[in-house]
Design an enzyme around this catalytic site. Structure first.
Site, PDB file in Angstrom:
ATOM      1  N   ASP A   8       0.860  -1.192   0.000  1.00 48.71           N
ATOM      2  CA  ASP A   8       0.000   0.000   0.000  1.00 48.71           C
ATOM      3  C   ASP A   8       0.894   1.240   0.000  1.00 48.71           C
ATOM      4  OD1 ASP A   8       0.839   0.329   2.608  1.00 48.71           O
ATOM      5  OD2 ASP A   8      -1.166   0.187   3.496  1.00 48.71           O
ATOM      6  N   CYS A  65       2.797  -3.499   4.105  1.00 49.79           N
ATOM      7  CA  CYS A  65       2.031  -2.277   4.407  1.00 49.79           C
ATOM      8  C   CYS A  65       2.783  -1.555   5.521  1.00 49.79           C
ATOM      9  CB  CYS A  65       0.577  -2.587   4.743  1.00 49.79           C
ATOM     10  SG  CYS A  65       0.304  -3.637   6.184  1.00 49.79           S
ATOM     11  N   THR A  67       2.432  -1.892   8.896  1.00 51.65           N
ATOM     12  CA  THR A  67       2.792  -2.835   9.965  1.00 51.65           C
ATOM     13  C   THR A  67       2.920  -4.278   9.481  1.00 51.65           C
ATOM     14  OG1 THR A  67       0.464  -3.221  10.430  1.00 51.65           O
ATOM     15  CG2 THR A  67       1.543  -1.460  11.696  1.00 51.65           C
ATOM     16  N   HIS A  98       7.554 -25.113   8.923  1.00 50.08           N
ATOM     17  CA  HIS A  98       6.519 -25.769   9.750  1.00 50.08           C
ATOM     18  C   HIS A  98       5.098 -25.501   9.270  1.00 50.08           C
ATOM     19  CE1 HIS A  98       9.138 -26.226  13.642  1.00 50.08           C
ATOM     20  NE2 HIS A  98       9.786 -26.594  12.550  1.00 50.08           N
ATOM     21  N   HIS A 134       3.770 -31.645  11.023  1.00 51.54           N
ATOM     22  CA  HIS A 134       3.469 -30.276  10.563  1.00 51.54           C
ATOM     23  C   HIS A 134       2.311 -30.298   9.569  1.00 51.54           C
ATOM     24  CE1 HIS A 134       6.735 -28.810  12.838  1.00 51.54           C
ATOM     25  NE2 HIS A 134       7.683 -29.334  12.072  1.00 51.54           N
TER      26      HIS A 134
END
Ligand code: RB5
Length: 148
Positions: A8, A65, A67, A98, A134
């Site tokens: 963004d 973005c 965060t 994993h 996994h």
């Protein structure tokens, strides 16, 4: 290998740096993000990248973005997307090994360029272990997705 990448307005410069970094390694990028000076809503960029990954046009996705959190929230709404928001390399590597994550998210306001490149390298160059335990846990995630 082909990577779909989106961003963004918080991350056009870091996105370009990641694209250059990957291209230098011979990795092709499909840029679904916005350019500097444009405003763009992170859920739309997340959707564009996830569609490329789910459609098989890209092997993995990267979303940036401010965060990384908004991108991961949006990406994880897609069935079949396992998006991991990471700010350190151990998690970026382990989420491939994993969780068989297929989208990496991080924040341009959280990590610097050096860490961003390390995250990308850890993610892109690590394979899913294929370990039965996994896979069983991933199947449980998929079952939750199917039920909801
Ligand atoms: C946009 O300003 C910001 O909210 C966005 O980049 C992101 O951090 C959301 O999670």
């Amino acid at each position: 290998m082909k990577i779909a990448i989106g961003n963004d307005h918080a991350a056009p410069e870091l996105k370009l740096a990641v694209v250059e970094h990957l291209k230098a390694q011979g990795i092709e990028c499909i840029d679904m993000g916005c350019a500097a000076g444009e405003k763009c809503d992170y859920p739309n960029a997340a959707a564009a990248v996830c569609e490329k990954v789910l459609g098989g046009e890209a092997d993995l996705g990267i979303l940036i973005c401010g965060t990384g959190v908004g991108m991961s929230l949006a990406a994880n709404k897609f069935k079949g997307i396992r998006a991991a928001c990471c700010s350190e390399c151990f998690s970026a590597r382990l989420t491939r090994e994993h969780n068989n994550a297929n989208v990496l998210c991080f924040g341009a306001r959280v990590v610097g360029e050096g860490t961003a490149m390390d995250l990308v390298d850890a993610f892109v160059h690590t394979e899913f272990s294929g370990d039965e335990r996994h896979q069983r846990r991933i199947d449980l995630i998929t079952a939750i997705e199917e039920r909801n």
